[in-house]
Motif scaffolding. Sequence first.
Motif, PDB file in Angstrom:
ATOM      1  N   UNK A   1       0.852  -1.190   0.000  1.00  0.00           N
ATOM      2  CA  UNK A   1       0.000   0.000   0.000  1.00  0.00           C
ATOM      3  C   UNK A   1       0.890   1.244   0.000  1.00  0.00           C
ATOM      4  N   UNK A   2       0.686   2.171  -0.948  1.00  0.00           N
ATOM      5  CA  UNK A   2       1.540   3.363  -0.994  1.00  0.00           C
ATOM      6  C   UNK A   2       1.348   4.233   0.240  1.00  0.00           C
ATOM      7  N   UNK A   3       2.426   4.924   0.610  1.00  0.00           N
ATOM      8  CA  UNK A   3       2.377   5.801   1.764  1.00  0.00           C
ATOM      9  C   UNK A   3       1.516   7.021   1.459  1.00  0.00           C
ATOM     10  N   UNK A   4       0.726   7.414   2.431  1.00  0.00           N
ATOM     11  CA  UNK A   4      -0.017   8.665   2.300  1.00  0.00           C
ATOM     12  C   UNK A   4       0.968   9.826   2.402  1.00  0.00           C
ATOM     13  N   UNK A   5       0.915  10.791   1.500  1.00  0.00           N
ATOM     14  CA  UNK A   5       1.827  11.926   1.594  1.00  0.00           C
ATOM     15  C   UNK A   5       1.311  12.976   2.570  1.00  0.00           C
ATOM     16  N   UNK A   6       2.212  13.837   3.005  1.00  0.00           N
ATOM     17  CA  UNK A   6       1.809  15.098   3.604  1.00  0.00           C
ATOM     18  C   UNK A   6       1.550  16.052   2.443  1.00  0.00           C
ATOM     19  N   UNK A   7       0.410  16.725   2.450  1.00  0.00           N
ATOM     20  CA  UNK A   7       0.035  17.614   1.352  1.00  0.00           C
ATOM     21  C   UNK A   7      -0.056  19.041   1.867  1.00  0.00           C
ATOM     22  N   UNK A   8       0.556  19.974   1.139  1.00  0.00           N
ATOM     23  CA  UNK A   8       0.511  21.391   1.502  1.00  0.00           C
ATOM     24  C   UNK A   8      -0.132  22.172   0.372  1.00  0.00           C
ATOM     25  N   UNK A   9      -1.106  23.001   0.717  1.00  0.00           N
ATOM     26  CA  UNK A   9      -1.712  23.886  -0.256  1.00  0.00           C
ATOM     27  C   UNK A   9      -0.907  25.172  -0.368  1.00  0.00           C
ATOM     28  N   UNK A  10      -0.562  25.574  -1.583  1.00  0.00           N
ATOM     29  CA  UNK A  10       0.229  26.796  -1.780  1.00  0.00           C
ATOM     30  C   UNK A  10      -0.516  27.718  -2.744  1.00  0.00           C
ATOM     31  N   UNK A  11      -0.521  29.015  -2.420  1.00  0.00           N
ATOM     32  CA  UNK A  11      -1.197  29.984  -3.273  1.00  0.00           C
ATOM     33  C   UNK A  11      -0.351  31.229  -3.533  1.00  0.00           C
ATOM     34  N   UNK A  12       0.935  31.165  -3.178  1.00  0.00           N
ATOM     35  CA  UNK A  12       1.823  32.289  -3.397  1.00  0.00           C
ATOM     36  C   UNK A  12       1.930  33.237  -2.222  1.00  0.00           C
ATOM     37  N   UNK A  13       1.075  33.086  -1.224  1.00  0.00           N
ATOM     38  CA  UNK A  13       1.129  33.951  -0.048  1.00  0.00           C
ATOM     39  C   UNK A  13       2.279  33.520   0.862  1.00  0.00           C
ATOM     40  N   UNK A  14       2.810  34.441   1.684  1.00  0.00           N
ATOM     41  CA  UNK A  14       3.897  34.068   2.603  1.00  0.00           C
ATOM     42  C   UNK A  14       3.510  32.932   3.544  1.00  0.00           C
ATOM     43  N   UNK A  15       2.250  32.942   4.014  1.00  0.00           N
ATOM     44  CA  UNK A  15       1.848  31.890   4.944  1.00  0.00           C
ATOM     45  C   UNK A  15       1.781  30.521   4.276  1.00  0.00           C
ATOM     46  N   UNK A  16       1.436  30.484   2.982  1.00  0.00           N
ATOM     47  CA  UNK A  16       1.374  29.191   2.309  1.00  0.00           C
ATOM     48  C   UNK A  16       2.770  28.643   2.033  1.00  0.00           C
ATOM     49  N   UNK A  17       3.731  29.519   1.752  1.00  0.00           N
ATOM     50  CA  UNK A  17       5.116  29.065   1.559  1.00  0.00           C
ATOM     51  C   UNK A  17       5.674  28.530   2.879  1.00  0.00           C
ATOM     52  N   UNK A  18       5.382  29.213   3.975  1.00  0.00           N
ATOM     53  CA  UNK A  18       5.813  28.726   5.286  1.00  0.00           C
ATOM     54  C   UNK A  18       5.136  27.401   5.606  1.00  0.00           C
ATOM     55  N   UNK A  19       3.856  27.277   5.245  1.00  0.00           N
ATOM     56  CA  UNK A  19       3.152  26.015   5.460  1.00  0.00           C
ATOM     57  C   UNK A  19       3.817  24.887   4.678  1.00  0.00           C
ATOM     58  N   UNK A  20       4.277  25.183   3.467  1.00  0.00           N
ATOM     59  CA  UNK A  20       4.971  24.163   2.663  1.00  0.00           C
ATOM     60  C   UNK A  20       6.263  23.727   3.342  1.00  0.00           C
TER      61      UNK A  20
END
Length: 307
Positions: A1-20
């Motif tokens: 069974x493949x591993x579930x990834x950690x997924x990060x949503x990015x939209x170009x905002x500083x907070x989304x880059x930090x979330x990544x």
Amino acid sequence: MPLRPVIAGVDGSPESVTAAEWAAWEALRRDVPLRLLHARRRGPHPASSAPATAVSAREVRRRRARSILREAESRVRATTPGVRLTAEQCEGSATAALLRAAEQAEVLVIGSRGLSGFTGLLVGSVAQEVVARVSRPVVLVRADERFEDERLPGKDGRPSVRAPHRDVVLGLNLGDPCDEVIEFAFEAADLRDARLRVVSAWTGPSVLTLGPGEIGLVDHRGREAEWHGFLSALLCVWRERYPRVTVAETLVEGGAATPLVGAAAGAGLVVVGRRAPEGPRFGPHAGPVAHAAIHHATCPVAVIPHS
């Protein structure tokens, strides 16, 4: 069974880059892949006879999406070069895209606009709807979060990646304890080699809950001792399952929201549960304790949905 990834949503905002970046650290800790996801806004679908401007507008959105993903990829590879990384873009609503992606995720990570002072996390409309509807664990990360913030200061008082991790704080509802929430918190503490601080609250009977002729059959001290015993018994099985995790218990009378936010001030991660709403009800119905953590915690907040 493949591993579930950690997924990060990015939209170009500083907070989304930090979330990544935060998501990349989490993926390394869990030894799973990281997937970056960007949802580009859908425009008018160009027909075969549509003017060239319509087609080029769609291409502009694709190029901007690629640019946003490249920036996030670059930041992630610079801070966590060992992570297994993929990136993709899709067209449509960001909320819908994140909810779909979360079904395949180990953890979904999204950015939240951080404010100074006691206001803590200002949650945007997309984040609020995702938190309210997602079926998998979701972590909210502020724009000013840094890798070193998860750790205590070094001997010189400065941030240090070699210092021990700050506490993981679990807001545990003793009236409705949930295994998924408790397990996530213990696993998070175990992965970080951090202490787990459990914050719970109890309330005594009131004139509205006592039956006829019942006048507080157990005194205040006795009731508190009973709740302490219940909390310890509840955590016993998890202590056995995660023997490396040191657990500290905080039990207060009354509401748990204020002491939980207080504990979050020195923590590396806060974990709270969210009961899934019954029926077709949408919106930020996270409950008072989860709501307080989401809006006032000064560290990342993990919200764990449960039935």
